[in-house]
Motif scaffolding. Structure first.
Motif, PDB file in Angstrom:
ATOM      1  N   ILE A   1       0.943   9.720   3.958  1.00  0.00           N
ATOM      2  CA  ILE A   1       0.692  11.171   3.904  1.00  0.00           C
ATOM      3  C   ILE A   1       1.645  11.865   4.877  1.00  0.00           C
ATOM      4  N   MET A   2       1.770  11.314   6.082  1.00  0.00           N
ATOM      5  CA  MET A   2       2.628  11.945   7.082  1.00  0.00           C
ATOM      6  C   MET A   2       4.093  11.930   6.635  1.00  0.00           C
ATOM      7  N   SER A   3       4.473  10.912   5.848  1.00  0.00           N
ATOM      8  CA  SER A   3       5.877  10.838   5.414  1.00  0.00           C
ATOM      9  C   SER A   3       6.203  11.896   4.351  1.00  0.00           C
ATOM     10  N   THR A   4       5.159  12.573   3.803  1.00  0.00           N
ATOM     11  CA  THR A   4       5.439  13.637   2.823  1.00  0.00           C
ATOM     12  C   THR A   4       5.752  14.962   3.522  1.00  0.00           C
TER      13      THR A   4
ATOM     14  N   LEU B   1       1.254  11.908  -8.634  1.00  0.00           N
ATOM     15  CA  LEU B   1       0.192  12.374  -9.539  1.00  0.00           C
ATOM     16  C   LEU B   1      -0.623  13.520  -8.938  1.00  0.00           C
ATOM     17  N   LEU B   2      -0.345  13.858  -7.670  1.00  0.00           N
ATOM     18  CA  LEU B   2      -1.120  14.904  -6.981  1.00  0.00           C
ATOM     19  C   LEU B   2      -0.217  16.067  -6.601  1.00  0.00           C
ATOM     20  N   PRO B   3      -0.781  17.292  -6.538  1.00  0.00           N
ATOM     21  CA  PRO B   3       0.006  18.387  -5.967  1.00  0.00           C
ATOM     22  C   PRO B   3       0.213  18.127  -4.470  1.00  0.00           C
ATOM     23  N   PRO B   4       1.232  18.752  -3.855  1.00  0.00           N
ATOM     24  CA  PRO B   4       1.432  18.552  -2.410  1.00  0.00           C
ATOM     25  C   PRO B   4       0.182  18.971  -1.630  1.00  0.00           C
ATOM     26  N   PHE B   5      -0.008  18.382  -0.455  1.00  0.00           N
ATOM     27  CA  PHE B   5      -1.192  18.722   0.346  1.00  0.00           C
ATOM     28  C   PHE B   5      -1.094  20.176   0.803  1.00  0.00           C
TER      29      PHE B   5
ATOM     30  N   SER C   1      -0.969  22.102   9.615  1.00  0.00           N
ATOM     31  CA  SER C   1      -2.397  22.425   9.777  1.00  0.00           C
ATOM     32  C   SER C   1      -3.330  21.407   9.119  1.00  0.00           C
ATOM     33  N   ILE C   2      -2.790  20.378   8.448  1.00  0.00           N
ATOM     34  CA  ILE C   2      -3.709  19.409   7.822  1.00  0.00           C
ATOM     35  C   ILE C   2      -4.380  18.565   8.912  1.00  0.00           C
ATOM     36  N   MET C   3      -5.533  18.016   8.568  1.00  0.00           N
ATOM     37  CA  MET C   3      -6.198  17.107   9.503  1.00  0.00           C
ATOM     38  C   MET C   3      -6.497  15.813   8.753  1.00  0.00           C
TER      39      MET C   3
ATOM     40  N   SER D   1       0.837  -1.207   0.000  1.00  0.00           N
ATOM     41  CA  SER D   1       0.000   0.000   0.000  1.00  0.00           C
ATOM     42  C   SER D   1       0.870   1.255   0.000  1.00  0.00           C
ATOM     43  N   GLU D   2       1.985   1.183   0.731  1.00  0.00           N
ATOM     44  CA  GLU D   2       2.884   2.338   0.762  1.00  0.00           C
ATOM     45  C   GLU D   2       3.450   2.618  -0.628  1.00  0.00           C
ATOM     46  N   GLN D   3       3.804   1.541  -1.338  1.00  0.00           N
ATOM     47  CA  GLN D   3       4.341   1.734  -2.697  1.00  0.00           C
ATOM     48  C   GLN D   3       3.307   2.425  -3.589  1.00  0.00           C
ATOM     49  N   ILE D   4       2.044   2.010  -3.449  1.00  0.00           N
ATOM     50  CA  ILE D   4       0.982   2.625  -4.265  1.00  0.00           C
ATOM     51  C   ILE D   4       0.815   4.097  -3.894  1.00  0.00           C
TER      52      ILE D   4
END
Ligand SMILES: C[S@@+](CC[C@H](N)C(=O)[O-])C[C@H]1O[C@@H](n2cnc3c(N)ncnc32)[C@H](O)[C@@H]1O
Length: 281
Positions: free
Chosen positions: A63-66, A39-43, A71-73, A29-32
């Motif tokens: 997500i946390m590793s990015t 493919l996404l802009p940064p959060f 301020s994200i939830m 799942s992490e690889q995916i």
């Protein structure tokens, strides 16, 4: 089905735990997720992110590793309490600010237009009423928000498990959980998104290969059979009696699959292929 049959579990079967679940999926799942994030802009700051069918927090952890803005939830939900407990342990160990709830993907209790991002990875192919789940993904996403939904396009244990079942139980036995079939198709994933309300021109689907490293095919097959081998009417005494035979068939079929590669250090890699859909509302 009798009550005795319903309660019976073969003595060889492992009880379901968060750590055995993690042993089955390894870091697939992490690889995916890593692929999805290309493919996404940064959060952006203040993102409100749903990890739907979170398992033990695979998407949350990635997500946390990015290194997202503080301020994200993130809100992680899963129908199974043991998965939410596993997710909670990971969240507490890392000191992340993540909310967790036991919640079915077909009955989300969040308000309309709540999330900026919604991830539902490797959940929808096993659901009853998948269109209800799709409707909740749509409903809870803000306008302009992004929904990521992944399914498997290929799983190397599919045919080995079906062969083990056919040989030890006969051709008519059915598994409790359905997998594969139409759900391998991109068109099925697209139909799922459409059924929720997403517009065709705003749905993008691609595929991505991941390689799961396994230490011991027999152990991996045994955990998998314990998790997914249950019949639609529960385990039978015959499943205990023919347990070793079923595992042997799975190991033989897995190791002769083109998706299996033996590594020089004695481990092996198994190829999976995912369908990745990214849709905007
Ligand atoms: C294969 S795991 C995927 C976990 C994680 N999303 C990932 O990418 O690895 C599927 C998860 O869906 C959960 N699940 C099954 N049925 C569900 C439902 N109706 N609603 C929410 N979660 C569900 C299971 O408990 C399991 O944790």
């Amino acid at each position: 089905m009798t009550a005795t049959q319903e309660l019976f579990t073969p003595k060889q079967a492992y009880a379901k735990t968060a750590s055995l679940f993690e042993e089955i999926i390894g870091n697939s799942s992490e690889q995916i997720c890593r692929h999805i994030f290309t493919l996404l802009p940064p959060f952006p700051p203040n993102s409100i992110i749903h990890d739907n069918g979170s398992g033990t927090g695979q998407v949350t952890a990635e997500i946390m590793s990015t290194n997202p803005p503080p301020s994200i939830m993130i809100i992680a939900t899963d129908a199974n309490e043991y998965q939410v407990l596993g997710c909670r342990a990971k969240v507490e160990e890392n000191g992340w600010l993540v909310e967790m709830n036991v919640m079915r993907a077909q009955a989300l209790t969040f308000p309309d237009e709540y999330f900026t991002h919604s991830f539902t990875n490797f959940v929808v192919a096993n659901l009853d009423e998948p269109e209800v789940c799709a409707g909740h993904i749509w409903r809870t996403l803000k306008k302009g928000g992004v929904a990521v939904v992944c399914t498997w396009a290929f799983m190397p244990h599919d045919l080995p498990m079906k062969k083990a079942s056919a040989v030890t139980r006969g051709p008519d036995a059915k598994f409790a959980l359905n997998w594969g079939g139409d759900w391998y198709l991109q068109s099925k994933l697209k139909d799922f998104m459409l059924s929720g309300g997403f517009e065709e021109q705003k749905i993008k689907i691609s595929t991505s290969d991941v390689f799961l490293e396994i230490q011991d095919s027999k152990r991996w097959a045994t955990i998998l059979w314990s998790y997914l081998g249950t019949r639609d009417d529960g385990w039978h005494q015959e499943d205990e009696d023919r347990w070793d035979e079923a595992i042997e068939i799975m190991v033989k079929e897995l190791e002769s699959s083109p998706a299996y590669r033996k590594n020089s250090d004695g481990t092996a890699s198994l190829r999976f292929t995912a369908n990745v859909s990214i849709s905007t509302k």
